[in-house]
Design a protein around this motif. Sequence first.
Motif, mmCIF file in Angstrom:
data_model
loop_
_atom_site.group_PDB
_atom_site.id
_atom_site.type_symbol
_atom_site.label_atom_id
_atom_site.label_comp_id
_atom_site.label_asym_id
_atom_site.label_seq_id
_atom_site.Cartn_x
_atom_site.Cartn_y
_atom_site.Cartn_z
ATOM 1 N N ASP A 686 8.470 17.914 -5.070
ATOM 2 C CA ASP A 686 7.718 17.133 -6.053
ATOM 3 C C ASP A 686 6.238 17.519 -6.009
ATOM 4 O O ASP A 686 5.745 17.981 -4.981
ATOM 5 N N ASP A 687 5.556 17.313 -7.102
ATOM 6 C CA ASP A 687 4.102 17.520 -7.170
ATOM 7 C C ASP A 687 3.690 18.923 -6.710
ATOM 8 O O ASP A 687 2.644 19.093 -6.091
ATOM 9 N N GLU A 745 6.347 18.248 -15.093
ATOM 10 C CA GLU A 745 6.172 16.812 -15.350
ATOM 11 C C GLU A 745 4.818 16.525 -15.991
ATOM 12 O O GLU A 745 3.950 17.381 -16.043
#
Length: 791
Positions: A686-687, A745
Amino acid sequence: MKDELVSQEETDVITGLYSKAAILNKLNDFLQENIECSIIVSDIDDLEDFCNNYGKLYGEFAISYFSDIVKNIEYECYVGRIVNDRFIILIKSADHEEIIGIIKYIQKQYIIFSRNNELEKNLTLSFGVARYPKCGDNIDILVEKANAAFRHVKRSGKNNYAFYIETEGENQGYLEDNSENLHITNEELLTMIKEAMNETKSSDKAIPFILYRVAKQFDLDKVSVIEYDIKAKSLYCQYQWTAAGIPSEKRQYLPYSKTAVQHLMDELDINGGKIIFDYMEKGETSDIFRFHLNQRGVKSAIHYKISNDNNIYYCLKYESHSKRRDWTPQEEKLLFNISIYIVKALCSKMTDGRTDEITDRLLNYDRLTKLFTLQRFIQEAHILRAEHPKEQFILAYCDFRNFKYINESFGYARGDNILSEFAGILREIHSGETGCVCRAMNDCFISMIMMKDGGIEEVSQIYYTVTNKIRELNKEVNLILDTGIYILNKDDDISVGIDNANYARRAVKETPNTGFRIFDDKMLEQLNIESLMLNSLDEAIKNGEFKVYYQPKVMLSERKIKGAEALVRWQKEGCDMVYPDQFIPFCENNGSIGKIDYYVLENVCKTIRRWLDNDIAPVCISVNLSRNDCIEEGFFDKILYVVEKYHIPHRYLEFEITESAFVENTDILNSFVRRLLDTGFEVSIDDFGSGYSSLNLLPDMPVSIIKLDREFWKSGKPENAGKRKFLLRKVIETIKLLDFKIICEGIEYPEQADSCLEMGCDMVQGYLFGKPMPIEEFEKYNITKYERGMV
Ligand code: C2E
Ligand code: CA
Ligand code: CA
């Protein structure tokens, strides 16, 4: 004295006087009715010694004698016993002279008492007076001011009285005391001093008395006995007498840097152990010494440096602050002799009370920096506030960033040196009447200072200056200091204030140089959330207060919803919804995050089960895991347990782990992730790109999906838009070459979605396609969009 102290519960058993509560009630009545009055705090000096010599019963006798005396006072007055031999006397509308008359009457009666009982030494008393309405209109403040005056008397030799007086137009109070003419001949003085030394067993009792007499004899404003620690290059004030209005440094380290201490001591040595600063400035004072004296308001002074047999050095300081004066050779000689006496007395003290004093110092002072300990700081802060009730104070919590690294790379000695240097800088600003400072622990310093007219701006400026100074002194170390500030409200507890300042400090973002934050309403709200969470997390889980929201993930090429991310919210009944950023970091820190993540996972499993049971086409749902989960023993088994419980095919679950999690405990994390992958779950980083990750680590990342952080879409300078797009294209290309799936995202605009498609990244997530939503909404959304085809 009024005869109405009859009611049982209002009276003190030993003396028949008012109890503490009753006398304060009485004071309250006076204030309510606006009756002018004086509040006198008083006690019998050295009663403990008296009891030791004559027995406890005799002590009680001396105490109850107080009530006998006051009963005969002809003014309307009320007397209460606060504790032991401490009394409060309330006198209605008497003027200054009349109060002195009453005090003198009480003192005289005790002399008679002493004579009648053939005591070796007369019993004496100390008095501190505050007046209403002059000194304020609040009980606590009035009593504290009377106490301040009382403490002043105790500090400056006892057997005396002092009035707390508010200067017109200024907030600061000063004390006016009984400057009775105590003058005797110099020979008499010397004899008296010798006698005092011989009679009293402990130098702790004799020296304050000597200092007081010397000050009166020579009309001085400050007389101090300072211990010089050669190794630490510090000056510690063991004994001191100060005149009214001059701040005391007793039992404190003096606020000088090590260099300044060295200068002062060298200069005394050069001058044969004596420096005279007199009217004509004909003495041997150097510019530095004169500067040091002037800065502290000294007009004339004599300093002696004397060593005792134990090779400890003392500096005896005799100072006049109110006027310039000369010193006759006789005076010099006498003061020198007195200094020798005092140092001798201190030698004998080595064998008696020395250990007590050392323990006392350890409790009150930090060994390395000689600043207050936290415990002592809190006491001092209370006093400072009480003495300046109208002033606003701020608390500052300073902490060096990564000090561990400094110790490790430059050595502990250098680390210690930086801390003492920094302490010196803080001490120079915070000592005296406007502030105090301590080293709370390690590299954390807490200070309290009075807010000046410049307000918070000025305070910020002070801390910027402090930071620059210490950085300037240690250029090659790159010190970074984070400071949190809290503005104390009137009713705030000091400890709570310290916590809040520390909270503000922790909120300092990772800025390159130095961080500075002021505690604000948002932080207060955040703190409230945290304390609520701390106390009721289990309850909240049980009550279903955590809600799982779903944010769609879209496959652009097929224009279909292919999955969703489960995101948690906290909805307490009757409260606003709390977003994860406000509680997840806190739960990660206190170790409770696992409970929340497990709850979310179970919730997601239930949802997928329902879809499967009701012929709704399921999509893969991703659940966020924190680093703590991955390194918690048994968490993997918990995951398997709940997934099996609901019979969920593993392909419907994905776990998101943020890239920053991989910075530490890499091996444990990698093996945790591998087990997830081997069991058939999807795992994504993530990220990605938000922090520590670098592309060259990618080949070793044991995951199947890379989630590009939404930062990639942040708009920077317009002229660099082309370069940014180029970079993003390269990143996506590389990730794809390494055989990872990619999802972008934070997609908010159609152009961003177009870019994604064009650059070959076809999974996207963002507000453009849907915000995180409750499950019912997500289901409706999924079906309609699925049927119609996306966008
Ligand atoms: P994250 O995992 O990076 O989650 C994405 C966050 O970005 C979500 O915020 C989401 O609402 C927000 N977001 C989605 N699309 C957009 C967009 O187009 N623009 C912008 N500006 N934001 C968008 P949310 O739900 O507030 O979650 C914040 C963070 O809290 C998450 O960041 C995640 O790190 C953490 N979190 C949320 N739920 C959980 C959980 O159940 N367990 C754990 N351990 N962490 C969670
Ligand atoms: Ca996430
Ligand atoms: Ca994310």
